[in-house]
Design an enzyme around this catalytic site. Structure first.
Site, PDB file in Angstrom:
ATOM      1  N   GLY A 171       0.807  -1.157   0.007  1.00  0.00           N
ATOM      2  CA  GLY A 171      -0.001   0.112   0.044  1.00  0.00           C
ATOM      3  C   GLY A 171       0.837   1.211  -0.018  1.00  0.00           C
ATOM      4  CB  CYS A 231      -6.418  -0.225   5.046  1.00  0.00           C
ATOM      5  SG  CYS A 231      -5.197  -0.058   6.317  1.00  0.00           S
ATOM      6  CE  LYS A 281      -7.027  -6.354  -0.373  1.00  0.00           C
ATOM      7  NZ  LYS A 281      -5.545  -6.486  -0.120  1.00  0.00           N
TER       8      LYS A 281
END
Lengths: 303, 256
Positions: free
Chosen positions: A46, A130, A165
């Site tokens: 990331g 996240c 994602k």
């Protein structure tokens, strides 16, 4: 000979096996163990606009059949990636995608713009899921409106393959998947980690410095499979499935549930050669079942 | 040497005392380029509750017999599985990982300090130092005499000093209370491995006396080769992974 090649938007993958962001560094860490060129692709750790130190130690806890992490997007920032990392890894003959994270829509857009110019980065994976950072991250991926807003903005700034994602920490993942498809995503990858927690009873304290963290490993596979299957019914764009894949059989299950490609994550920590074993295992399965083209398996679940 | 993942056959499983085992594995095609202080990540099979590998310092190597040795204390389920392995069984090992200790200059006076199972890497370190320096002092600390292992082997590597918390062997008290510290400034280098409070106390003495000092950290980790970013320690240059930047650090680089 069996044909393992799949396509995600404009990306040609020689096989469906990729590594998940945050579990394969910049790829090069695996060079003692495997030939990275054999992978369908890998997703770089990331990356954010500015460098991040991540969360304080302790950042991990072992759980039954899995682990929690609370790394918190430690990375050197996008400029560090472009100048110090990219020149070292750009010659790998595989699809290198960068996972892009941010705290604001503007952050995501600026990182995407900078990566748009890198010749050997054919796509990005937008991390709106996240669980380990205070602002941004998962906050963008848990409501349709915010997911749509950030994907829309990045889509305007980025003209190569845009994978988004998705977070499993939502009531209905198909709504989010539809929203990001409508906003211009070329593909969705799912699932990111599930929000979890570990407690040390002897010390009466949380194990992680952040109290909560992201759960991964085989303990999440059943949930991930279910979500891939649901999303495959809801969207037309290709799905990259991940969550607890430990072997070739797991990978094939995700393909049958509707994933076009898969990512191997936590399993890399235990066996750095696992991706190659999975590629070989998929090939064996196809020979055993007399399947010539892997695309016959995608969504091939018989009800 | 390059990092590798191999199934290694357990040749000997020696129970040194109820808690500590010496495990000797065969490494076919042994590459002796392993540094003292490096570690291995060993699979802990047969249980859903031990999902991850367990990291252990390399205790010793024997290139002639192509073996690698680990000193492992049974502390939890993972170490129990590993120390229960039978001779002849094999287990997956990822090694060698991390950076080892920095060896001294010729004839320097060195002090090696180990506490609890932190003594493990000091055997290989002492053996590596011996060609450079005869003036090796090894200080081992334990709770009680029964917790001390391989004292004969360590005493062959240098002058041995002991502390136990209950006074059943050597001087009574913590490692850092040992009388050797009265003249600590005679030492050129201190190497230490053990519980973090002990290493911090040793590092404090070293820094106060301006003595070069390296510590070996054992933060919890998943991968062992720099990708999970779980085992970080705070250094003066930010968070660094213990598995790749360490496990050995000079105390001056840490925020201790």
């Amino acid at each position: 000979m069996v044909d393992l090649a799949v396509k995600i938007d404009k990306l040609n993958l020689k096989n469906p096996v990729m590594t998940a962001s945050g579990t394969c560094g910049f790829g090069e860490e695996f060079s003692d163990f495997i030939d990275l060129n054999r992978l369908g692709g890998f997703i770089v750790k990331g990356t954010t606009l500015n460098p991040r130190q991540g969360n304080p130690y302790p950042r991990m806890a072992e759980t039954a059949s899995g682990m929690l992490n609370a790394v918190g997007l430690q990375n050197g920032g996008v400029e560090h990636f472009i100048h110090d990392i990219y020149p070292r890894i750009c010659d790998y003959k595989t699809n290198i995608l960068v996972n892009v994270s941010g705290s604001t829509v503007e952050d995501y857009v600026r990182v995407a713009e900078k990566l748009n110019d890198l010749e050997h980065i054919p796509g990005i994976e937008l991390n709106i899921s996240c669980p380990n950072v205070k602002e941004g991250g998962m906050a963008f991926g848990t409501s349709c409106t915010s997911a749509e807003t950030v994907v829309n903005a990045v889509r305007k700034a980025y003209n190569k393959t845009l994978v988004v994602k998705l977070s499993p920490n939502v009531t209905d993942i198909t709504e989010i998947a539809r929203a990001v498809e409508a906003a211009g995503a070329d593909s969705v990858s799912l699932i990111n980690t599930l929000l979890g927690m570990a407690i040390n009873a002897e010390k009466r304290r949380p194990v992680l410095s952040t109290v909560t963290g992201g759960l991964s490993g085989p303990c999440v596979k059943a949930i991930a499979l279910r979500m891939v299957w649901q999303v495959s019914k809801a969207v037309k764009i290709p799905i990259i499935g991940l969550g607890g894949i430990m072997n070739a059989s797991d990978a094939i299950e995700f393909l049958l549930a509707g994933a076009t490609a898969i990512q191997v994550g936590t399993a890399n920590f235990i066996d750095p050669q696992i991706t190659i074993k999975i590629i070989d295992g998929i090939e064996d399965y196809m020979i055993r079942h007399n399947i010539k083209d892997i695309r016959e398996l995608i969504g091939g679940l018989q009800m | 040497m390059r990092k590798t993942i191999k199934d290694l056959v357990l040749l000997r499983n020696i129970r040194l005392n109820p808690d500590n085992h010496l495990l000797i594995f065969k490494v076919p095609g042994f590459d002796s380029d392993i540094k003292p202080g490096q570690f291995a990540n060993i699979e802990a099979k047969y249980s859903t509750s031990t999902f991850l590998r367990r990291p252990f310092s390399i205790h010793n190597i024997d290139p002639e017999n192509e073996t690698i040795h680990f000193l492992i204390k049974r502390v939890g389920e993972g170490t129990r599985h590993i120390t229960d392995l039978k001779e002849g069984e094999s287990v997956s090992v990822v090694f060698p990982l991390g950076h080892g200790f920095t060896l001294p200059e010729r004839d320097e006076k060195v002090l090696l300090i180990g506490g609890g199972c932190g003594v493990a890497p000091l055997m290989m370190l002492a053996r590596a130092i011996r060609p450079y320096s005869e003036d090796i002092h090894i200080l081992l600390g334990a709770r009680s005499a029964k917790d001390l292992v391989e004292l004969d082997e360590y005493s062959q590597m240098g002058e041995l000093h002991i502390t136990t918390e209950d006074g059943t062997a050597g001087e009574k008290g913590f490692v850092t209370q040992h009388s050797i510290f009265k003249n600590v400034s005679e030492f050129n280098r201190i190497y230490t491995c053990g519980p973090e409070p002990m290493m911090k106390a040793v590092a404090g003495i070293a820094m106060k006396n301006n003595i070069w000092c390296e510590v070996s950290l054992e933060n919890m980790m998943a991968c062992g080769f720099g990708v999970c970013l779980c085992c970080v320690t705070e250094t003066k240059e930010g968070n660094k992974s213990v598995c790749t930047h360490g496990p050995v650090f000079n105390v001056n680089d840490l925020k201790w």
